[in-house]
Design an enzyme around this catalytic site. Structure first.
Site, PDB file in Angstrom:
ATOM      1  N   GLN A  19       7.279   8.041 -63.756  1.00  0.00           N
ATOM      2  CA  GLN A  19       8.599   7.426 -63.844  1.00  0.00           C
ATOM      3  C   GLN A  19       8.543   6.101 -63.191  1.00  0.00           C
ATOM      4  OE1 GLN A  19      10.663  10.700 -61.324  1.00  0.00           O
ATOM      5  NE2 GLN A  19       8.940  10.721 -59.957  1.00  0.00           N
ATOM      6  N   HIS A  47      21.848  16.531 -49.249  1.00  0.00           N
ATOM      7  CA  HIS A  47      20.842  17.475 -48.776  1.00  0.00           C
ATOM      8  C   HIS A  47      21.333  18.550 -47.983  1.00  0.00           C
ATOM      9  CE1 HIS A  47      18.065  13.813 -49.552  1.00  0.00           C
ATOM     10  NE2 HIS A  47      17.621  14.836 -50.245  1.00  0.00           N
ATOM     11  N   ASP A  97      11.339  12.466 -51.269  1.00  0.00           N
ATOM     12  CA  ASP A  97      12.029  11.645 -50.350  1.00  0.00           C
ATOM     13  C   ASP A  97      12.087  12.531 -48.931  1.00  0.00           C
ATOM     14  OD1 ASP A  97      14.449  12.981 -50.099  1.00  0.00           O
ATOM     15  OD2 ASP A  97      14.680  12.662 -52.182  1.00  0.00           O
ATOM     16  N   ASP A 140      14.789  20.626 -55.723  1.00  0.00           N
ATOM     17  CA  ASP A 140      15.374  19.273 -55.573  1.00  0.00           C
ATOM     18  C   ASP A 140      14.967  18.463 -56.752  1.00  0.00           C
ATOM     19  OD1 ASP A 140      16.331  17.267 -54.418  1.00  0.00           O
ATOM     20  OD2 ASP A 140      15.419  17.338 -52.534  1.00  0.00           O
ATOM     21  N   PRO A 187      11.104  21.161 -67.943  1.00  0.00           N
ATOM     22  CA  PRO A 187      10.356  22.610 -67.953  1.00  0.00           C
ATOM     23  C   PRO A 187      10.633  23.472 -66.621  1.00  0.00           C
ATOM     24  CG  PRO A 187       8.946  20.934 -68.572  1.00  0.00           C
ATOM     25  CD  PRO A 187      10.160  20.211 -68.164  1.00  0.00           C
TER      26      PRO A 187
END
EC number: 2.5.1.16
Length: 412
Positions: free
Chosen positions: A160, A191, A215, A285, A295
Site C-alpha cells: 500500500q 482505539h 500502528d 483493526d 478478504p
C-alpha cells in the site's frame, strides 16, 4: 496569488465529432467563449495527435490569458474531455468570468456525465494557512481534509501507499492508500472505542489477538487491562509497524515492545488458519473492506475468527460509516449475524474520519450492551484502566444507543 481554479472531466460527450479531432475548430470555439466571457487572450498553442490503432487522435490546447489560462484535452476514442480554467483575482474579481467560460464549454461538449472541482487558491498577501491541504472522500460522496505543515514520509510499501504527515492540530498522522488511519491528537476516539467496550464487558480477558493495527494504538489500549497475559498482533505490512516504532510512539506508547505482546508480520488469514490458540478477544483493526483487507471481512474469515475464540470470547471490528456507507454496514451486520448469536453494533464520531463511524461486537455469549454501568465502572477501577480520554462507564452504554437510521440497518 489569489484566484479561482475550475476543472471539469467530461464523459460521453454528444458534441460533433470534429470538435474532438480538429484543432482549428476547437480553437475557434475556445477563443469565442473566452472573449464572450470577458477574459483577455494573449497567446495560444494547439496540437493534434496522430491516429493510433485506427482511432483518430485527440487535441491538446491552451489559451494564455492575461488573467491566467484555459487548457483543453480531448479523447475522441472515449468521447471524453478535460477542461482547466484558472484566473487570478489581482486587480479585479474574475471568478464570474471563469465560471461563465466553463459553463459555455461544458454546454458545447454536451456530456452525459461529468466531475467538477472548484478550488479557491492563494491569498492576497501570502498564505494565510501554510502547508499542504490533504483531502479524503467518504464513499466517493463527501469530501473533507486537513492542513499539514510537514510531510515526513511518502512511499510505496509492498502492499500500500504509506504517508506520514504532521500538523499542529493532529500531530503525526498516518495515511494508507490515500485514507486517514490514525493521528497522535485524536487516536483515542477510535482505539478506545474499538477495544474497551468488549474488553471491559468481558469478565476476565486474558488473551487477545489483533489482526491489523500495525500502528500499535489498539494494542496499547488493550494492555491497559491488567489481566491481559498475552496479546498477539498480526499485521501484513511490516513497514507500517516499523514506521510506528520510529515515528508514532505517542500512539503506541511502547506497546509494540511490551513483554506481553507478540508482534508478527503475516497475513491474518494464514495466521488464523494455522493457529491452535484460543483468544478471549479478537480485534480486527483493518483498513476498509474495499482495500487489500477485503478478504478479512468475509463469512469464511469470520468463521475462522469464531473458531479461534475461547468460550465467552468476542470479535470486534469497525464497519464504516452508517450514513455514507449504509449498504456496507447492513451487509456486514447480516454476515456477522450468520455466524454469531449476539451482534451488537455501536458507533462513535471519529474526527479523523470526518463522520460517525460504525463498529460491532459479535459473540455467542458476550453481550456488552447488557452489562450494567456499575459493573463497567467497577471493572475499570479493578483493572487499573484510568488513562482514558473518551471511554467511561456512562459512555459505554451510550455507544450502543443507536440513532434510528443506523438501528434500521442493523435489523435488516
Amino acid at each position: 496569488m489569489q484566484g479561482l481554479h475550475l476543472t471539469a472531466d467530461l464523459y460521453h460527450c454528444a458534441c460533433d465529432a470534429v470538435l474532438m479531432t480538429d484543432a482549428d475548430t476547437l480553437a475557434r470555439l475556445c477563443r469565442r467563449h473566452t472573449l464572450e466571457a470577458g477574459l483577455t487572450l494573449v497567446d495560444e498553442k494547439w496540437h493534434t495527435f496522430p491516429e493510433f490503432q485506427g482511432q483518430p487522435g485527440g487535441v491538446t490546447g491552451m489559451l494564455l490569458l492575461a488573467e491566467s489560462h484555459l487548457a483543453v484535452h480531448t479523447w475522441p476514442e472515449r468521447n471524453g474531455v478535460t477542461l482547466d480554467v484558472y484566473v487570478c483575482n489581482f486587480q479585479e474579481d474574475n471568478s464570474r468570468k471563469a465560471e461563465a467560460l466553463m459553463k459555455a464549454l461544458v454546454e458545447a461538449f454536451r456530456p452525459s456525465d461529468m466531475q467538477r472541482q472548484h478550488l479557491s487558491r492563494g491569498d492576497v498577501d501570502g498564505p494565510a494557512d501554510a502547508g499542504e491541504l490533504v483531502f479524503e472522500d467518504v464513499a466517493g460522496q463527501a469530501y473533507f481534509g486537513f492542513r499539514f505543515e510537514r510531510r515526513l514520509l511518502s512511499r510505496q510499501t509492498a502492499y500500500q501507499r504509506l504517508e506520514l504527515l504532521e500538523s499542529a492540530t493532529l500531530g503525526r498522522t498516518l495515511r494508507l492508500d490515500g485514507r486517514y488511519m490514525t493521528s497522535e491528537a485524536e487516536e483515542f476516539f477510535y482505539h478506545e472505542a474499538l477495544v474497551h467496550p468488549a474488553a471491559t464487558a468481558h469478565p476476565a480477558p486474558r488473551s487477545a489477538l489483533i489482526v491489523g493495527g500495525g500502528d500499535g494504538g489498539a494494542l496499547e489500549e488493550l494492555l491497559k487491562h491488567r489481566g491481559i497475559e498475552q496479546a498477539t498482533l498480526v499485521d501484513l505490512d511490516g513497514e507500517v509497524i516499523d514506521v510506528a516504532r520510529r515515528y508514532l510512539e505517542k500512539i503506541h506508547r511502547g506497546a509494540l515492545d511490551d513483554p506481553r505482546a507478540t508482534v508478527l508480520v503475516e497475513n491474518g488469514v494464514d495466521f488464523l488458519a494455522r493457529t491452535s490458540d484460543r483468544y478471549d478477544l479478537i480485534l480486527l483493526d483493518l483498513t476498509d473492506p474495499d482495500t487489500p483487507a477485503g478478504p478479512l471481512y468475509t463469512p469464511a474469515f469470520f468463521r475462522r475468527c469464531k473458531h479461534a475464540l475461547a468460550p465467552g470470547g468476542a470479535l470486534v471490528l469497525h464497519m464504516g460509516s452508517p450514513f455514507h456507507q449504509p449498504e456496507q454496514v447492513r451487509e456486514l451486520c447480516g454476515t456477522l449475524r450468520g455466524q454469531f448469536a449476539h451482534v451488537r453494533p455501536y458507533g462513535v464520531h471519529i474526527p479523523l474520519y470526518g463522520t460517525y463511524w460504525g463498529l460491532a461486537v459479535a459473540s455467542d455469549a458476550l453481550d456488552p450492551d447488557a452489562v450494567p454501568g456499575e459493573t463497567i465502572h467497577a471493572r475499570l477501577e479493578a483493572r487499573g484502566v484510568d488513562d482514558l480520554e473518551y471511554y467511561n462507564a456512562r459512555v459505554h452504554g451510550a455507544l450502543f444507543a443507536l440513532p434510528n437510521y443506523y438501528r434500521r440497518l442493523t435489523l435488516d
